[in-house]
Design a protein around this motif. Structure first.
Motif, PDB file in Angstrom:
ATOM      1  N   ASP A  15      -9.253  -4.321   6.972  1.00 20.28           N
ATOM      2  CA  ASP A  15      -8.531  -3.109   6.414  1.00 20.28           C
ATOM      3  C   ASP A  15      -7.241  -2.862   6.807  1.00 20.28           C
ATOM      4  O   ASP A  15      -6.294  -2.442   6.121  1.00 20.28           O
ATOM      5  CB  ASP A  15      -9.342  -1.819   6.735  1.00 20.28           C
ATOM      6  N   GLU A  16      -6.778  -3.121   8.056  1.00 15.08           N
ATOM      7  CA  GLU A  16      -5.537  -3.189   8.664  1.00 15.08           C
ATOM      8  C   GLU A  16      -4.432  -4.020   7.847  1.00 15.08           C
ATOM      9  O   GLU A  16      -3.237  -3.801   7.553  1.00 15.08           O
ATOM     10  CB  GLU A  16      -5.285  -3.239  10.043  1.00 15.08           C
ATOM     11  N   ILE A  17      -5.045  -5.281   7.883  1.00 17.18           N
ATOM     12  CA  ILE A  17      -4.209  -6.268   7.100  1.00 17.18           C
ATOM     13  C   ILE A  17      -4.165  -5.877   5.619  1.00 17.18           C
ATOM     14  O   ILE A  17      -3.114  -6.110   5.058  1.00 17.18           O
ATOM     15  CB  ILE A  17      -4.946  -7.715   7.307  1.00 17.18           C
ATOM     16  N   THR A  18      -5.306  -5.607   4.790  1.00 10.93           N
ATOM     17  CA  THR A  18      -5.219  -5.192   3.539  1.00 10.93           C
ATOM     18  C   THR A  18      -4.007  -4.219   3.247  1.00 10.93           C
ATOM     19  O   THR A  18      -3.369  -4.159   2.426  1.00 10.93           O
ATOM     20  CB  THR A  18      -6.530  -4.810   3.165  1.00 10.93           C
ATOM     21  N   SER A  19      -4.254  -2.894   4.273  1.00  8.34           N
ATOM     22  CA  SER A  19      -3.161  -1.909   3.995  1.00  8.34           C
ATOM     23  C   SER A  19      -1.715  -2.392   4.150  1.00  8.34           C
ATOM     24  O   SER A  19      -1.000  -2.079   3.389  1.00  8.34           O
ATOM     25  CB  SER A  19      -3.559  -1.080   5.128  1.00  8.34           C
ATOM     26  N   LYS A  20      -1.538  -3.384   5.298  1.00  8.50           N
ATOM     27  CA  LYS A  20      -0.153  -3.630   5.410  1.00  8.50           C
ATOM     28  C   LYS A  20       0.392  -4.565   4.248  1.00  8.50           C
ATOM     29  O   LYS A  20       1.576  -4.512   3.851  1.00  8.50           O
ATOM     30  CB  LYS A  20      -0.184  -4.610   6.788  1.00  8.50           C
ATOM     31  N   CYS A  21      -0.541  -5.384   3.705  1.00  4.03           N
ATOM     32  CA  CYS A  21      -0.224  -6.229   2.242  1.00  4.03           C
ATOM     33  C   CYS A  21       0.281  -5.376   1.161  1.00  4.03           C
ATOM     34  O   CYS A  21       1.053  -5.461   0.615  1.00  4.03           O
ATOM     35  CB  CYS A  21      -1.233  -7.076   2.137  1.00  4.03           C
ATOM     36  N   ILE A  22      -0.654  -4.098   0.934  1.00  2.00           N
ATOM     37  CA  ILE A  22      -0.471  -3.440   0.024  1.00  2.00           C
ATOM     38  C   ILE A  22       0.965  -2.722   0.175  1.00  2.00           C
ATOM     39  O   ILE A  22       1.754  -2.225  -0.663  1.00  2.00           O
ATOM     40  CB  ILE A  22      -1.426  -2.268  -0.112  1.00  2.00           C
ATOM     41  N   ARG A  23       1.150  -2.198   1.413  1.00  2.00           N
ATOM     42  CA  ARG A  23       2.573  -1.458   1.791  1.00  2.00           C
ATOM     43  C   ARG A  23       3.581  -2.372   1.549  1.00  2.00           C
ATOM     44  O   ARG A  23       4.534  -1.954   0.687  1.00  2.00           O
ATOM     45  CB  ARG A  23       2.445  -0.982   3.078  1.00  2.00           C
ATOM     46  N   MET A  24       3.376  -3.738   1.892  1.00  2.00           N
ATOM     47  CA  MET A  24       4.736  -4.793   1.510  1.00  2.00           C
ATOM     48  C   MET A  24       4.771  -4.991   0.132  1.00  2.00           C
ATOM     49  O   MET A  24       5.764  -5.001  -0.482  1.00  2.00           O
ATOM     50  CB  MET A  24       4.310  -5.866   2.421  1.00  2.00           C
ATOM     51  N   GLN A  25       3.610  -5.160  -0.711  1.00  2.00           N
ATOM     52  CA  GLN A  25       3.870  -4.998  -2.062  1.00  2.00           C
ATOM     53  C   GLN A  25       4.386  -3.895  -2.836  1.00  2.00           C
ATOM     54  O   GLN A  25       5.362  -4.048  -3.851  1.00  2.00           O
ATOM     55  CB  GLN A  25       2.365  -5.315  -2.810  1.00  2.00           C
ATOM     56  N   GLN A  26       4.247  -2.541  -2.352  1.00  2.00           N
ATOM     57  CA  GLN A  26       4.754  -1.563  -2.682  1.00  2.00           C
ATOM     58  C   GLN A  26       6.362  -1.447  -2.368  1.00  2.00           C
ATOM     59  O   GLN A  26       7.109  -1.099  -3.237  1.00  2.00           O
ATOM     60  CB  GLN A  26       4.155  -0.143  -2.264  1.00  2.00           C
ATOM     61  N   ASP A  27       6.664  -1.862  -1.335  1.00  2.00           N
ATOM     62  CA  ASP A  27       8.055  -2.042  -0.840  1.00  2.00           C
ATOM     63  C   ASP A  27       8.765  -2.913  -1.840  1.00  2.00           C
ATOM     64  O   ASP A  27       9.970  -2.861  -2.226  1.00  2.00           O
ATOM     65  CB  ASP A  27       8.272  -2.438   0.436  1.00  2.00           C
ATOM     66  N   ASP A  28       8.115  -4.219  -2.140  1.00  2.00           N
ATOM     67  CA  ASP A  28       8.635  -5.201  -2.753  1.00  2.00           C
ATOM     68  C   ASP A  28       9.072  -4.476  -4.344  1.00  2.00           C
ATOM     69  O   ASP A  28      10.064  -4.771  -5.094  1.00  2.00           O
ATOM     70  CB  ASP A  28       7.915  -6.418  -2.920  1.00  2.00           C
ATOM     71  N   LYS A  29       7.902  -3.582  -4.741  1.00  2.00           N
ATOM     72  CA  LYS A  29       7.985  -3.172  -6.047  1.00  2.00           C
ATOM     73  C   LYS A  29       9.068  -1.956  -6.220  1.00  2.00           C
ATOM     74  O   LYS A  29      10.006  -1.987  -6.887  1.00  2.00           O
ATOM     75  CB  LYS A  29       6.737  -2.416  -6.650  1.00  2.00           C
ATOM     76  N   LYS A  30       9.261  -1.057  -5.108  1.00  2.00           N
ATOM     77  CA  LYS A  30      10.374  -0.133  -5.088  1.00  2.00           C
ATOM     78  C   LYS A  30      11.648  -0.751  -5.080  1.00  2.00           C
ATOM     79  O   LYS A  30      12.641  -0.405  -5.721  1.00  2.00           O
ATOM     80  CB  LYS A  30       9.999   0.538  -3.863  1.00  2.00           C
ATOM     81  N   ALA A  31      11.880  -2.022  -4.395  1.00  2.00           N
ATOM     82  CA  ALA A  31      13.179  -2.897  -4.146  1.00  2.00           C
ATOM     83  C   ALA A  31      13.382  -3.149  -5.627  1.00  2.00           C
ATOM     84  O   ALA A  31      14.603  -3.113  -6.190  1.00  2.00           O
ATOM     85  CB  ALA A  31      12.963  -3.877  -3.325  1.00  2.00           C
ATOM     86  N   ALA A  32      12.533  -3.947  -6.428  1.00  2.00           N
ATOM     87  CA  ALA A  32      12.614  -4.471  -7.788  1.00  2.00           C
ATOM     88  C   ALA A  32      13.098  -3.187  -8.649  1.00  2.00           C
ATOM     89  O   ALA A  32      13.939  -3.341  -9.276  1.00  2.00           O
ATOM     90  CB  ALA A  32      11.396  -4.787  -8.341  1.00  2.00           C
ATOM     91  N   VAL A  33      12.402  -1.937  -8.697  1.00  2.00           N
ATOM     92  CA  VAL A  33      12.826  -0.820  -9.447  1.00  2.00           C
ATOM     93  C   VAL A  33      14.351  -0.369  -9.190  1.00  2.00           C
ATOM     94  O   VAL A  33      15.115  -0.461  -9.968  1.00  2.00           O
ATOM     95  CB  VAL A  33      11.804   0.458  -9.203  1.00  2.00           C
ATOM     96  N   HIS A  34      14.575  -0.229  -7.688  1.00  2.00           N
ATOM     97  CA  HIS A  34      16.031   0.023  -7.460  1.00  2.00           C
ATOM     98  C   HIS A  34      17.077  -1.179  -7.935  1.00  2.00           C
ATOM     99  O   HIS A  34      17.906  -0.627  -8.096  1.00  2.00           O
ATOM    100  CB  HIS A  34      16.130   0.301  -5.945  1.00  2.00           C
ATOM    101  N   ALA A  35      16.888  -2.182  -8.034  1.00  2.00           N
ATOM    102  CA  ALA A  35      17.493  -3.257  -8.130  1.00  2.00           C
ATOM    103  C   ALA A  35      17.703  -3.143  -9.977  1.00  2.00           C
ATOM    104  O   ALA A  35      19.119  -3.165 -10.377  1.00  2.00           O
ATOM    105  CB  ALA A  35      17.081  -4.604  -7.983  1.00  2.00           C
TER     106      ALA A  35
END
Length: 85
Positions: A15-35
């Protein structure tokens, strides 16, 4: 005992690993939106495309910041796919 780099305690749970992966994906998506926002800001301010795209991008950031149901998250994924980010 196996040791995960950067993790001092016991091994992380799935669950911790999954949660971390989801947060990383969200951060990548936010970075893409900001770009994309930075790219759209380079377009003429009176462009109807730029105005509409900016509204969609800001709405996307808003939706990413709130808690959503599974179906709402699926809709958000479809929106991402349609924007080709």
């Amino acid at each position: 005992m196996d040791h995960v780099e950067g993790h001092d305690g016991p091994n992380p749970t799935q669950d911790e690993i999954t949660s971390k992966c989801i947060r990383m994906q969200q951060d990548d998506k936010k970075a893409a939106v900001h770009a994309e926002i930075a790219r759209v800001n380079q377009l003429p301010s009176n462009s109807s495309y730029a105005v509409h795209r900016m509204r969609v991008l800001h709405k996307l950031l808003h939706l990413m910041s709130i808690q959503m149901s599974a179906s709402q998250e699926e809709e958000l994924e479809l929106l991402f796919a349609s924007l080709s980010l």
